[in-house]
Design a protein around this motif. Sequence first.
Motif, PDB file in Angstrom:
ATOM      1  N   GLY A  68     -32.298  -3.606  -3.159  1.00 24.50           N
ATOM      2  CA  GLY A  68     -32.775  -2.217  -2.377  1.00 24.50           C
ATOM      3  C   GLY A  68     -31.457  -1.491  -1.969  1.00 24.50           C
ATOM      4  N   SER A  69     -30.197  -2.113  -2.140  1.00 27.38           N
ATOM      5  CA  SER A  69     -29.044  -1.637  -1.715  1.00 27.38           C
ATOM      6  C   SER A  69     -28.725  -0.535  -2.570  1.00 27.38           C
ATOM      7  N   ASP A  70     -27.629   0.491  -2.078  1.00 24.87           N
ATOM      8  CA  ASP A  70     -27.212   1.502  -2.879  1.00 24.87           C
ATOM      9  C   ASP A  70     -26.338   0.744  -4.092  1.00 24.87           C
ATOM     10  N   PRO A  71     -26.986   1.035  -5.302  1.00 21.15           N
ATOM     11  CA  PRO A  71     -25.972   0.751  -6.639  1.00 21.15           C
ATOM     12  C   PRO A  71     -24.593   1.161  -6.504  1.00 21.15           C
ATOM     13  N   ALA A  72     -24.270   2.378  -6.098  1.00 15.87           N
ATOM     14  CA  ALA A  72     -22.991   2.660  -5.923  1.00 15.87           C
ATOM     15  C   ALA A  72     -22.180   2.088  -5.154  1.00 15.87           C
ATOM     16  N   SER A  73     -22.625   1.627  -4.025  1.00 13.51           N
ATOM     17  CA  SER A  73     -22.128   0.626  -3.207  1.00 13.51           C
ATOM     18  C   SER A  73     -21.689  -0.694  -3.673  1.00 13.51           C
TER      19      SER A  73
END
Length: 326
Positions: free
Chosen positions: A189-194
């Motif tokens: 669920g984390s930001d893929p870009a991050s």
Amino acid sequence: MSFFKRIFSSEKKDPSISEQAKQTLDKGLEQTKTSFLSKLTKAVAGKSKVDDEVLDNLEEVLVTSDVGVATTLKIIKRIEERVSNDKYMGTEELNLILREEIAGLLSETKSGEETEFTIPTNKKPYVIMIVGVNGVGKTTTIGKLAYQFKKAGYNVVLGAADTFRAAAIDQLQIWADRVGVPIVKQQMGSDPASVAFDTLQSAVTQNADVVIIDTAGRLHNKVNLMNELTKVKRVMQKVVEDAPNDVLLVLDGSTGQNAFEQATQFTAATEVSCLAVTKLDGTAKGGVVIGISDQFQIPVKYIGVGEGIEDLQVFNKFEFVDSFFK
């Protein structure tokens, strides 16, 4: 002797293709070859000359072999021109003519220029972003790519930016452990870009040669997909100015025409620079490689011809066509 006759003659073999790799390719395309040649034999049965009926039958053979309608019509047109020019052409020549024309089509893209897993020496780290729907063998392809690049002497880092499925992160971790390369990951669920940003920062710190970034395999909304992948690219470029250097679309060759549809959707959603066609072993649909390469004019860079860790190969057009007709 024509160029392609020389290419396919027994005297002219690419020494950079190992005998073991060629045997794996032959075995992987066995079902495709058997199905295609069986259909081709029936198409010319009882005929001594390539006429309209033979060409009609050949058209059906190519279409039912998943070469695709547009590419099939292109091949038929070229053969018609040769028949017209030669006035008389025997059916025994058809096999060689097909080989020449298919190799000619593949030569019109950049496919098959490399025979080994290499990266440009002036790009470090070389960043490969992987796209494709779930189930096409995306994670397995990443793992095998990592293995092949590491085997070639490169330092590799993986990035688990498909954060929408816990299984995707876990599977990539298994491959990282198996191959023995570092992986950068966050919680589901984390930001893929991050994740992509952290991966490139880690790669630069480790002086890595190759970075392979996984992305989510969703295609339910083309606009959302495009926005997500654009964001991942933009954030990566804060660390590596020209990242990604390649956007590799993974397609499942065993799905035949469905692979065409996936290629259409993804090339419309993002700038795909190269293709990997997987699961060509155990299927009679290997002709899809010919159609996809021709229709999208995007180089097929890798093909999967077996389940083994070394069974992802750099696509070599001449060896492929040789195995297809052997």
